[in-house]
Motif scaffolding. Structure first.
Motif, PDB file in Angstrom:
ATOM      1  N   TRP A   1     -97.130   6.427 -48.911  1.00 22.82           N
ATOM      2  CA  TRP A   1     -97.734   7.376 -48.787  1.00 22.82           C
ATOM      3  C   TRP A   1     -99.193   7.289 -49.145  1.00 22.82           C
ATOM      4  O   TRP A   1     -99.474   6.832 -50.203  1.00 22.82           O
ATOM      5  CB  TRP A   1     -96.975   8.540 -49.492  1.00 22.82           C
ATOM      6  CG  TRP A   1     -95.797   9.158 -49.107  1.00 22.82           C
ATOM      7  CD1 TRP A   1     -94.792   8.836 -48.245  1.00 22.82           C
ATOM      8  CD2 TRP A   1     -95.043  10.389 -49.731  1.00 22.82           C
ATOM      9  NE1 TRP A   1     -93.911   9.658 -47.925  1.00 22.82           N
ATOM     10  CE2 TRP A   1     -94.062  10.640 -48.971  1.00 22.82           C
ATOM     11  CE3 TRP A   1     -95.427  11.198 -50.707  1.00 22.82           C
ATOM     12  CZ2 TRP A   1     -92.930  11.499 -49.227  1.00 22.82           C
ATOM     13  CZ3 TRP A   1     -94.370  12.261 -50.952  1.00 22.82           C
ATOM     14  CH2 TRP A   1     -93.141  12.395 -50.373  1.00 22.82           C
ATOM     15  N   ALA A   2    -100.128   7.717 -47.994  1.00 23.49           N
ATOM     16  CA  ALA A   2    -101.296   7.474 -48.591  1.00 23.49           C
ATOM     17  C   ALA A   2    -101.938   8.944 -48.970  1.00 23.49           C
ATOM     18  O   ALA A   2    -101.916   9.822 -48.281  1.00 23.49           O
ATOM     19  CB  ALA A   2    -102.314   7.018 -47.260  1.00 23.49           C
TER      20      ALA A   2
ATOM     21  N   THR B   1    -108.135   9.229 -46.984  1.00 24.21           N
ATOM     22  CA  THR B   1    -106.623   9.243 -46.463  1.00 24.21           C
ATOM     23  C   THR B   1    -106.735   8.552 -45.297  1.00 24.21           C
ATOM     24  O   THR B   1    -105.573   7.635 -44.833  1.00 24.21           O
ATOM     25  CB  THR B   1    -106.093  10.626 -46.104  1.00 24.21           C
ATOM     26  OG1 THR B   1    -106.362  11.232 -47.634  1.00 24.21           O
ATOM     27  CG2 THR B   1    -104.935  10.737 -45.678  1.00 24.21           C
ATOM     28  N   SER B   2    -107.696   8.800 -44.319  1.00 27.41           N
ATOM     29  CA  SER B   2    -107.896   8.319 -42.867  1.00 27.41           C
ATOM     30  C   SER B   2    -107.782   6.530 -43.089  1.00 27.41           C
ATOM     31  O   SER B   2    -106.852   6.061 -42.322  1.00 27.41           O
ATOM     32  CB  SER B   2    -109.021   8.659 -42.186  1.00 27.41           C
ATOM     33  OG  SER B   2    -109.082   8.012 -41.062  1.00 27.41           O
TER      34      SER B   2
ATOM     35  N   LEU C   1    -104.465   5.514 -43.976  1.00 25.52           N
ATOM     36  CA  LEU C   1    -103.504   5.438 -42.910  1.00 25.52           C
ATOM     37  C   LEU C   1    -103.730   4.242 -41.728  1.00 25.52           C
ATOM     38  O   LEU C   1    -102.847   3.612 -41.231  1.00 25.52           O
ATOM     39  CB  LEU C   1    -103.437   6.712 -42.003  1.00 25.52           C
ATOM     40  CG  LEU C   1    -102.667   8.039 -42.892  1.00 25.52           C
ATOM     41  CD1 LEU C   1    -103.180   9.365 -42.331  1.00 25.52           C
ATOM     42  CD2 LEU C   1    -101.335   7.937 -42.875  1.00 25.52           C
TER      43      LEU C   1
ATOM     44  N   ALA D   1    -100.302   3.014 -43.940  1.00 25.21           N
ATOM     45  CA  ALA D   1     -99.298   3.848 -44.690  1.00 25.21           C
ATOM     46  C   ALA D   1     -98.476   4.462 -43.560  1.00 25.21           C
ATOM     47  O   ALA D   1     -98.870   4.844 -42.481  1.00 25.21           O
ATOM     48  CB  ALA D   1    -100.071   4.893 -45.464  1.00 25.21           C
TER      49      ALA D   1
ATOM     50  N   ARG E   1     -97.180   7.693 -44.215  1.00 25.00           N
ATOM     51  CA  ARG E   1     -97.450   9.189 -44.234  1.00 25.00           C
ATOM     52  C   ARG E   1     -98.983   9.338 -44.928  1.00 25.00           C
ATOM     53  O   ARG E   1     -99.236   8.680 -45.720  1.00 25.00           O
ATOM     54  CB  ARG E   1     -96.425  10.151 -44.712  1.00 25.00           C
ATOM     55  CG  ARG E   1     -95.369  10.021 -44.073  1.00 25.00           C
ATOM     56  CD  ARG E   1     -94.004  10.837 -44.776  1.00 25.00           C
ATOM     57  NE  ARG E   1     -94.438  12.333 -44.587  1.00 25.00           N
ATOM     58  CZ  ARG E   1     -93.606  13.218 -45.203  1.00 25.00           C
ATOM     59  NH1 ARG E   1     -92.867  12.942 -45.998  1.00 25.00           N
ATOM     60  NH2 ARG E   1     -93.948  14.606 -45.051  1.00 25.00           N
ATOM     61  N   GLY E   2     -99.784  10.513 -44.750  1.00 26.33           N
ATOM     62  CA  GLY E   2    -100.915  10.802 -45.367  1.00 26.33           C
ATOM     63  C   GLY E   2    -101.054  12.174 -45.875  1.00 26.33           C
ATOM     64  O   GLY E   2    -100.632  13.048 -44.851  1.00 26.33           O
TER      65      GLY E   2
ATOM     66  N   THR F   1    -104.035  14.728 -48.019  1.00 27.43           N
ATOM     67  CA  THR F   1    -105.485  14.969 -48.679  1.00 27.43           C
ATOM     68  C   THR F   1    -105.382  16.111 -49.514  1.00 27.43           C
ATOM     69  O   THR F   1    -105.152  16.980 -49.299  1.00 27.43           O
ATOM     70  CB  THR F   1    -106.363  15.036 -47.460  1.00 27.43           C
ATOM     71  OG1 THR F   1    -106.521  13.930 -46.785  1.00 27.43           O
ATOM     72  CG2 THR F   1    -107.921  15.048 -48.160  1.00 27.43           C
TER      73      THR F   1
END
Length: 142
Positions: free
Chosen positions: A33-34, A42-43, A46, A50, A52-53, A55
């Motif tokens: 998970w990011a 986060t982007s 991903l 990753a 899933r992400g 923010t």
């Protein structure tokens, strides 16, 4: 399946390097998970692979106790670090989480971690994944 949260902020560079190495070594046998303090971090995580992400402070606090392992720079447990991106709530949620924490001793803050050796990021990530994560994950598997 073991769930690993990689937490980072600012440009997500440290988290991206960590995620690439985790995916290189473990592939899809772990879920990554990011969790970024901002959308750019986060982007980038991903893009690094990753699964899933999410923010922001609310997302990080929500997810901190829903993963088995938390990975990131030491700054993620220091309130107001990363130019204020790490809120008191984020630092507290990570600290209180029952997840095993593996922290990279890198910080821009005026914090010095005594007893650590200054190493380039790729060397630290290699040690994190090949020594610490690998051993911990192998111990958790039946």
């Amino acid at each position: 399946m073991i769930r690993i949260a990689v937490i980072d902020g600012q440009g997500g560079g440290i988290g991206s390097v960590i995620i690439k190495k985790i995916k290189e070594v473990f592939g899809e046998s772990v879920e990554v998970w990011a969790l970024g303090t901002n959308a750019i971090a986060t982007s980038q995580m991903l893009k690094a692979g990753a699964n899933r992400g999410a923010t922001g402070s609310s997302a990080i606090c929500h997810c901190a106790d829903r993963v088995d392992i938390i990975v990131g720079p030491i700054s993620i447990v220091i309130a107001h670090s990363m130019m204020g991106e790490v809120t008191s709530e984020i630092a507290s949620a990570i600290g209180a989480s029952r997840a095993r924490k593996f922290l990279i001793p890198l910080a821009q803050e005026p914090v010095h971690i005594v007893g650590t050796i200054r190493e380039p990021l790729p060397h630290l990530v290699e040690s994190l994944v090949s020594e610490y994560l690998k051993n911990y994950i192998e111990e958790q598997r039946p």
